[in-house]
Design a protein around this motif. Sequence first.
Motif, short mmCIF file in Angstrom:
data_model
loop_
_atom_site.label_atom_id
_atom_site.label_comp_id
_atom_site.label_asym_id
_atom_site.label_seq_id
_atom_site.Cartn_x
_atom_site.Cartn_y
_atom_site.Cartn_z
N VAL A 253 0.83 -1.20 0.00
CA VAL A 253 0.00 0.00 0.00
C VAL A 253 0.87 1.25 0.00
O VAL A 253 1.90 1.31 0.68
N VAL A 254 0.46 2.26 -0.77
CA VAL A 254 1.20 3.53 -0.81
C VAL A 254 0.37 4.71 -0.34
O VAL A 254 0.90 5.79 -0.09
N GLN A 255 -0.96 4.54 -0.24
CA GLN A 255 -1.81 5.64 0.23
C GLN A 255 -3.10 5.09 0.82
O GLN A 255 -3.60 4.04 0.39
N ALA A 256 -3.63 5.79 1.82
CA ALA A 256 -4.93 5.47 2.40
C ALA A 256 -5.78 6.73 2.42
O ALA A 256 -5.26 7.85 2.53
N ALA A 257 -7.08 6.57 2.30
CA ALA A 257 -8.02 7.69 2.37
C ALA A 257 -9.23 7.23 3.18
O ALA A 257 -9.82 6.19 2.90
N ILE A 258 -9.58 8.01 4.20
CA ILE A 258 -10.68 7.65 5.10
C ILE A 258 -11.85 8.58 4.84
O ILE A 258 -11.74 9.81 4.98
N ASN A 260 -16.38 8.94 5.31
CA ASN A 260 -17.46 8.40 6.15
C ASN A 260 -17.97 7.12 5.53
O ASN A 260 -18.11 7.03 4.31
N PHE A 261 -18.19 6.13 6.34
CA PHE A 261 -18.76 4.84 5.95
C PHE A 261 -17.78 3.92 5.23
O PHE A 261 -18.11 2.80 4.93
N PHE A 262 -16.57 4.40 4.92
CA PHE A 262 -15.65 3.54 4.17
C PHE A 262 -14.21 4.04 4.31
O PHE A 262 -13.95 5.16 4.71
N THR A 263 -13.30 3.14 3.97
CA THR A 263 -11.88 3.47 3.85
C THR A 263 -11.38 2.90 2.53
O THR A 263 -11.83 1.83 2.11
N ALA A 264 -10.47 3.59 1.88
CA ALA A 264 -9.88 3.10 0.63
C ALA A 264 -8.37 3.12 0.74
O ALA A 264 -7.80 3.97 1.43
N VAL A 265 -7.72 2.16 0.08
CA VAL A 265 -6.27 2.15 0.01
C VAL A 265 -5.85 1.97 -1.43
O VAL A 265 -6.58 1.41 -2.25
N LEU A 266 -4.64 2.45 -1.72
CA LEU A 266 -4.09 2.40 -3.08
C LEU A 266 -2.80 1.58 -3.05
O LEU A 266 -1.92 1.84 -2.22
N SER A 267 -2.70 0.60 -3.93
CA SER A 267 -1.49 -0.22 -3.99
C SER A 267 -0.45 0.44 -4.88
O SER A 267 -0.76 1.34 -5.66
N ARG A 268 0.80 -0.03 -4.78
CA ARG A 268 1.87 0.57 -5.58
C ARG A 268 1.67 0.34 -7.07
O ARG A 268 2.20 1.08 -7.90
N GLU A 269 0.90 -0.70 -7.43
CA GLU A 269 0.59 -0.95 -8.85
C GLU A 269 -0.53 -0.07 -9.36
O GLU A 269 -0.87 -0.12 -10.54
N GLY A 270 -1.15 0.73 -8.45
CA GLY A 270 -2.22 1.62 -8.87
C GLY A 270 -3.60 1.00 -8.77
O GLY A 270 -4.54 1.48 -9.40
N ARG A 271 -3.75 -0.07 -7.97
CA ARG A 271 -5.07 -0.68 -7.76
C ARG A 271 -5.70 -0.09 -6.51
O ARG A 271 -5.03 0.17 -5.51
N VAL A 272 -7.02 0.08 -6.56
CA VAL A 272 -7.77 0.65 -5.44
C VAL A 272 -8.55 -0.46 -4.75
O VAL A 272 -9.22 -1.28 -5.40
N TYR A 273 -8.48 -0.47 -3.40
CA TYR A 273 -9.24 -1.42 -2.59
C TYR A 273 -10.05 -0.62 -1.58
O TYR A 273 -9.62 0.43 -1.09
N THR A 274 -11.25 -1.13 -1.27
CA THR A 274 -12.11 -0.44 -0.31
C THR A 274 -12.57 -1.40 0.78
O THR A 274 -12.62 -2.62 0.60
N PHE A 275 -12.93 -0.81 1.93
CA PHE A 275 -13.46 -1.53 3.08
C PHE A 275 -14.81 -0.92 3.46
O PHE A 275 -14.96 0.30 3.46
N SER A 276 -15.75 -1.75 3.80
CA SER A 276 -16.94 -1.35 4.54
C SER A 276 -17.70 -0.16 3.99
O SER A 276 -17.75 0.90 4.58
N TRP A 277 -18.27 -0.32 2.82
CA TRP A 277 -19.16 0.71 2.30
C TRP A 277 -20.62 0.35 2.60
O TRP A 277 -21.52 1.10 2.33
N GLY A 278 -20.86 -0.78 3.17
CA GLY A 278 -22.23 -1.19 3.44
C GLY A 278 -22.68 -2.24 2.45
O GLY A 278 -22.00 -2.55 1.49
N ASN A 279 -23.86 -2.80 2.67
CA ASN A 279 -24.28 -3.98 1.92
C ASN A 279 -25.18 -3.68 0.73
O ASN A 279 -25.85 -4.56 0.24
#
Length: 534
Positions: A253-258, A260-279
């Motif tokens: 991971v090279v960056q995180a962004a928090i 409301n309701f979710f968190t996102a991270v960015l990998s060094r390859e430029g892929r975006v991953y998210t946590f907990s946006w709801g169902n």
Amino acid sequence: MDATTSGTPSLQYHNIPDQPITAIVPASVPTFQRQTRHCFGDSTPGEFPLAANPSIVLHVLTTCNLDPQDLAKLEATCSFFRQPANFAPDFELSISELAALDMCQKRAIFKPMNEVERQEMKRRCGGSWKLVLRFLLAGESCCRREKSHAIAGPGHSIAVTTSGLVYSFGSNSSGQLGHGTSEEEWRPRLIRSLQGIRIIQAAAGAGRTMLISDSGQVFSFGKDSFGETEYGVQGSKLVTTPQLVESLKNIFVVQAAIGNFFTAVLSREGRVYTFSWGNDGKLGHQTEPTDLEPHPLLGALENVPVVQIAAGYCYLLALACQPSGMSVYSVGCGLGGKLGHGSRTDEKYPRLIEQFQVLNLQPVVVAAGAWHAAVVGRDGRVCTWGWGRYGCLGHGNEECESVPKVVEALNKVKAVHVATGDYTTFVVSDDGDVYSFGCGESASLGHNTVADGQGNRHANVLSPELVTSLKQVNERVVQISLTNSIYWNAHTFALTESGKLYAFGAGDKGQLGIELVNNQSERGNPERVDIDLS
């Protein structure tokens, strides 16, 4: 020069029409071949100097730190720079490509990659080391990775030094300062449990903090849930010291962004991953509110490298780096038009904001406020869009804008940085001046210039105004950070190029790093924080 220069046709790095070698080297001179890199060659009278000493040329290109567009233009104008250079590690690469590869190898996130990972990054970026170099440089520039920076979080603050040390101060009810306690800190305090770990990037949300190390590890502390949900809501337990996020241990991971309701991270390859946006599938995948597993962001960005992410109240912006240029995608809640697509509808998958093509603007920095967003272009123009309450868009009114619109009042300013908060915007120019506009609550705009008390420092500002109080520090400002939360009074940091940190705005929890007296709850004028981030 840069490959993303606004208005400049994009060069096709891989298919540049060949020019006959006779246009550059006389026909009587044999083609120069060299299998290893030497500083000097056995030149003969009349031999073309470039062909005589290609290793010297490569050394010059690498040490001069030419940017990718310069290397591409060399290839376009001279066949010597696009022929196979016969150098290790790849004898088929041109000197320009080798120079780009050499410069990539100097970058912190590229060094630890193995050959398979490097080739995959090259593929994602468009098949050229020049494009990989542009991707790496863009990420370092817009996120201040590897550089000192300060984060004005909701009620608490994080400061990262150039050497990777981390200081925290302010509200600590959830352990978000990382000191092993839940007591407030009114002065910057070093997080000692991180000794031996170099932090390159930080993110702060309501009651929680995330830190990224130079080895791609993510440490989190405070509320244990990834979603903010609402102010005052705690997770099942509190984490008061930095803990490694196990679910991310296989992602560099090279960056995180928090948000409301979710968190996102960015990998060094430029892929975006998210946590907990709801169902309800707002990000194209089904997750529960307490889901701690990362999910790749699906849709248009699956095969497009992203260099920066920015999280607002319930939406995410992504700055993407493609062979054709830089672009911005948005996903999430469209209320107020903050997704930039000309409507107020939600987007479950990332969607390209097309207005930048209409404006002929190449985005290089993106910022997501709670309800509005902003971008800085390569040419220094600033665009804003979303909910315009309190004048936070800088267009002289409080109207909403559903597509990016150039801030005309800044047409004589070349911007290099932008920061957004809850109805507040700051712009930093290339000469270090700072402009702000929007909500004046908590004196967080810095316009406390009337000494006799007749002025209202809490007044809203509908058009960009120079923050004259920061001119008095007599040094260039390189970064602004301000609180991006609807639940906390805002405070603001200004970081100078020498590493001095200045704070103003709300300070009732110690988040300014300055101890207030006489029942004060805020500071209207920037005051030096007792910490050196250089």
